[in-house]
Design an enzyme around this catalytic site. Structure first.
Site, PDB file in Angstrom:
ATOM      1  CD  GLN A 158      -2.514   1.748   0.222  1.00 18.23           C
ATOM      2  OE1 GLN A 158      -3.182   0.951  -0.430  1.00 18.23           O
ATOM      3  NE2 GLN A 158      -2.439   3.030  -0.109  1.00 18.23           N
TER       4      GLN A 158
ATOM      5  N   GLY B 152     -10.690   0.503   1.898  1.00 17.72           N
ATOM      6  CA  GLY B 152     -11.760  -0.117   1.129  1.00 17.72           C
ATOM      7  C   GLY B 152     -11.223  -0.489  -0.236  1.00 17.72           C
TER       8      GLY B 152
ATOM      9  CD  GLU C 230      -6.392   5.955  -5.869  1.00 13.04           C
ATOM     10  OE1 GLU C 230      -6.833   5.209  -4.970  1.00 13.04           O
ATOM     11  OE2 GLU C 230      -6.029   7.127  -5.649  1.00 13.04           O
TER      12      GLU C 230
ATOM     13  CG  HIS D  92     -14.024   6.016  -4.782  1.00 11.02           C
ATOM     14  ND1 HIS D  92     -14.410   7.271  -4.370  1.00 11.02           N
ATOM     15  CD2 HIS D  92     -12.703   5.916  -4.492  1.00 11.02           C
ATOM     16  CE1 HIS D  92     -13.365   7.899  -3.860  1.00 11.02           C
ATOM     17  NE2 HIS D  92     -12.314   7.098  -3.913  1.00 11.02           N
ATOM     18  CD  GLU D  93     -10.763   2.890  -4.821  1.00 13.59           C
ATOM     19  OE1 GLU D  93      -9.872   3.624  -5.288  1.00 13.59           O
ATOM     20  OE2 GLU D  93     -11.240   3.057  -3.674  1.00 13.59           O
TER      21      GLU D  93
ATOM     22  CG  HIS E 273      -9.197   7.359  -7.609  1.00  8.16           C
ATOM     23  ND1 HIS E 273      -8.880   8.669  -7.338  1.00  8.16           N
ATOM     24  CD2 HIS E 273      -9.629   6.833  -6.429  1.00  8.16           C
ATOM     25  CE1 HIS E 273      -9.116   8.916  -6.047  1.00  8.16           C
ATOM     26  NE2 HIS E 273      -9.578   7.818  -5.478  1.00  8.16           N
TER      27      HIS E 273
ATOM     28  CD  GLU F 267      -9.305   9.894  -2.742  1.00  6.63           C
ATOM     29  OE1 GLU F 267     -10.415   9.448  -3.098  1.00  6.63           O
ATOM     30  OE2 GLU F 267      -8.239   9.245  -2.862  1.00  6.63           O
TER      31      GLU F 267
ATOM     32  CG  ASP G  32      -2.427   8.415   7.254  1.00  8.43           C
ATOM     33  OD1 ASP G  32      -3.020   8.134   6.189  1.00  8.43           O
ATOM     34  OD2 ASP G  32      -2.609   7.812   8.320  1.00  8.43           O
TER      35      ASP G  32
ATOM     36  CE1 TYR H 201     -10.842  10.433   1.249  1.00  8.37           C
ATOM     37  CE2 TYR H 201     -11.924   9.186  -0.481  1.00  8.37           C
ATOM     38  CZ  TYR H 201     -10.858   9.370   0.369  1.00  8.37           C
ATOM     39  OH  TYR H 201      -9.804   8.505   0.333  1.00  8.37           O
TER      40      TYR H 201
END
Ligand code: BES
Ligand code: ZN
Length: 625
Positions: free
Chosen positions: A160, A289, A292, A316-317, A320, A339, A396, A404
């Site tokens: 990630q 969740g 992308e 959503h992804e 992106h 976002e 972060d 969002y």
């Protein structure tokens, strides 16, 4: 790609700038082409990466990725060094244009930033290679033992990288403003399949060696790798899903509409730039969740509800692929450009595929989340501005619902004011005009003034755009979304609270979103007996729907409804998705200020979580590790 143009070259010859009879060099950074990154040590105007050739081996025994990262670079005329970001990496050797060099240095480590890796170069250098290995600290990586997977027989690895974790698994210029193409050779234990954010294989190769290619330039936060016992199933001709064998059929069922979503997205904002769109369903410890990663979205299995009700995440992804991957936020201060646009586009896709009422339910739930986030940030209102100030902070910290949902509501407000047709034409040219580029908030506002509003400053002011972007809270012109469906939900809840039998409520045809609204609307006065009645009628405690479960668990903890305790603990030890963990542990902490109960569960669950989640929860539960 960028070369001195013919005119530039002519000028150089005429003015005698091509010195010493040397051939003109063709790997030049255009002067000040990059704004200086804020979360990277890289100095892209001096030397910037253009292409990566990654050659690594993945060892599950040692829990290490090791090998070579070879970068083609562009340099400025007076370049003396190329600077990379590394964090907890073991740098073994460095080559400059194929010769080993000792002229490289690691800077002092800084919290969350890691270290700079500086390599001395001359302006004519075209390539640098770094031999490295990851270490136990690698925050991007989660190494799962077989017990932590669905099949329980093979280990699993996933990365990630967003926001600034790519530097923990490969040396890179880790700024969203720097893009490069890549190819990779990845060796994994035989029998396992490796997948990247690139052109992917569809089946295991017994050699365990896989080749990857990403021909479109991407920023480092989109570098991704996943290794496990994985199989592929096609959905449409450009779409498909990867998952562990025991999960594959459920995943293919859940995502049956993926191809439709892709077609719908292209209809709204133009051609899909990445050829294929596939999704990999990861083990439940995946901290998000979805992520992308280009060509291959990484997704949590907690969206496999069995009824296709949580697939807005796929929309959503997928969205992106335009907002974020094609047109990228220049810095993490501009995160809302990634976002907010994506949530807007996601809901447009959902509207196109499932209708306006469905999309409006999503928007209202989003508006509720936004209200809670603003409330939660009441002591740090600056973090509720769209344009963030994350300089010197861990990015972060800025990645909240503000980007969002406040971002979404700004775009929806604009759409409602100028009309959908005009707004879509503007966004279409935004995506095509900025394709494979980065953009910051100020550039976007400039384009918005000029192209969407034809330079009409009065209109710009009346839309309160600067207030939306540079001030805290939600401006009073925010679009209002209403839903007749949710009004019906509220009416049913009222009759229950006034004494009607749960089994007499009219809940036929309710979707997950109706239920979420129902649970969120339950008044504080509800008794545990009433909760038991609802639970008996609707089976909340044992629901297989993660969104409903999370909502119900938080309510149960707040109300002291202990019948859900066991289900809550089971959920917390298997699921590692931070969006669920934070509110559940948060409620447990509030219910037990000694923190004894949440810490006890956490101690058992923590080994199953990715660093993204443990970083947040260690702070929440004040445990030091
Ligand atoms: N890009 C994000 C995930 C992310 C954000 C990772 C910031 C690291 C830092 C992804 O697109 C996302 O927004 N995921 C959401 C899903 C969504 C439907 C809102 C999530 O994971 O919950
Ligand atoms: Zn997103």
């Amino acid at each position: 790609m960028k070369q001195i143009g013919a005119v530039g070259l002519m000028l150089a010859i005429l003015t005698g700038c091509v010195g010493g009879g040397e051939a003109p060099v063709e790997n030049k950074v255009e002067e000040q082409a990059y704004t200086q990154p804020i979360h990277s040590y890289a100095l892209p105007n001096e030397a910037v990466v253009k292409h990566l050739n990654l050659d690594v081996e993945v060892s599950f025994d040692e829990q290490k990725i090791s090998g070579w990262a070879t970068y083609d670079i562009e340099t400025s005329a007076d370049a003396q060094k190329v600077v990379f970001d590394v964090k907890d990496l073991d740098i073994k050797s460095v080559k400059v244009d194929d010769s080993l060099t000792t002229e490289w240095w690691l800077g002092d480590p800084r919290e969350f930033m890691g270290q700079s890796l500086e390599i001395a170069i001359k302006p004519e250098v075209k390539q640098v290679s770094i031999e490295y290995s990851t270490t136990d600290g690698a925050e991007a990586l989660q190494w799962l033992n077989p017990q932590q997977t669905a099949g329980k027989e093979h280990p699993f690895l996933f990365t990630q990288s967003q926001a600034i974790l790519a530097r923990t698994w490969l040396p890179c210029q880790d700024s969203p403003g720097i893009r490069y193409t890549y190819e990779a050779t990845v060796k994994v234990p035989s029998g396992l399949l490796a997948l990247m954010s690139a052109e992917n294989p569809v089946a295991v190769d017994s050699s365990g060696v896989y080749q990857f290619k990403m021909d479109q330039p991407i920023p480092s936060y989109l570098m991704a790798l996943s290794v496990g016992n994985l199989e592929f199933q096609a959905i449409g001709d450009r779409t498909g899903v990867y998952a562990e064998p025991s999960v594959l059929a459920a995943a293919a069922y859940e995502f049956a509409d993926m191809q439709k979503m892709l077609v719908s997205a292209e209809k709204i904002y133009g051609p899909y730039a990445w050829e294929r769109y596939d999704v990999i369903v990861l083990p439940p410890s995946f901290p998000f969740g979805g992520m992308e990663n280009p060509r291959l979205t990484f997704a949590t299995p907690t969206i496999l509800a069995g009824d296709r009700s949580l697939t807005a995440l796929v929309a959503h992804e997928l969205a992106h692929s335009w907002s974020g991957n094609l047109v990228t936020n220049a810095t993490w201060n501009d995160f809302w450009l990634n976002e907010g646009f994506t949530v807007y586009f996601e809901r447009r896709i959902m509207e196109d595929v499932y209708g306006k009422e469905y999309a409006n339910m999503l928007a209202i739930l989003g508006r509720q989340d936004l209200g809670h986030t603003i409330e939660a940030f009441k002591d740090t209102p600056d973090d509720t501005k769209l344009k963030l100030a994350l300089d010197g902070r861990n990015p972060d910290e800025g990645m909240s619902d503000i980007a969002y949902e406040k971002g979404y509501f700004l775009l929806r407000t604009l759409e409602e004011n100028v009309g959908r047709e005009r707004f879509d034409a503007f966004l279409n040219s935004h995506f095509s005009g900025n394709a494979f580029k980065t953009i910051d908030t100020e550039q976007f506002l400039k384009n918005l003034k000029a192209d969407l509003l034809d330079g009409d400053m009065e209109k710009y002011k009346s839309l309160k755009i600067d207030e939306w972007v540079y001030e805290a809270g939600i401006p009073e012109n925010c679009a209002v979304v209403e839903s007749g469906l949710f009004a019906q939900v509220e009416a049913q809840l009222d009759t229950f609270m006034q004494g009607a039998n749960a089994s007499d409520l009219d809940t036929a045809n309710w979707t997950t979103h109706h239920w979420l609204h129902f649970l969120r609307s339950i008044p504080a006065s509800i008794s545990t007996d009433q909760m038991a009645t609802l639970d008996k009628a609707f089976g909340f405690t044992n629901t297989g729907n993660s969104e409903i479960a999370c909502e119900w668990f938080v309510l149960s903890i707040n109300k002291g409804y202990s019948a859900a305790d066991e289900a809550i603990e089971d959920f917390l030890v298997t699921v590692g998705r931070r969006k669920f963990l934070s509110p559940i542990y948060g409620a447990l902490a509030e219910a037990d200020p000694t923190l004894e109960r949440p810490r006890k569960i956490y101690e058992q669950a923590r080994p199953n979580y990715h660093s993204v989640s443990t970083n947040t929860l260690d702070a929440l539960l004040k445990v030091s590790n």
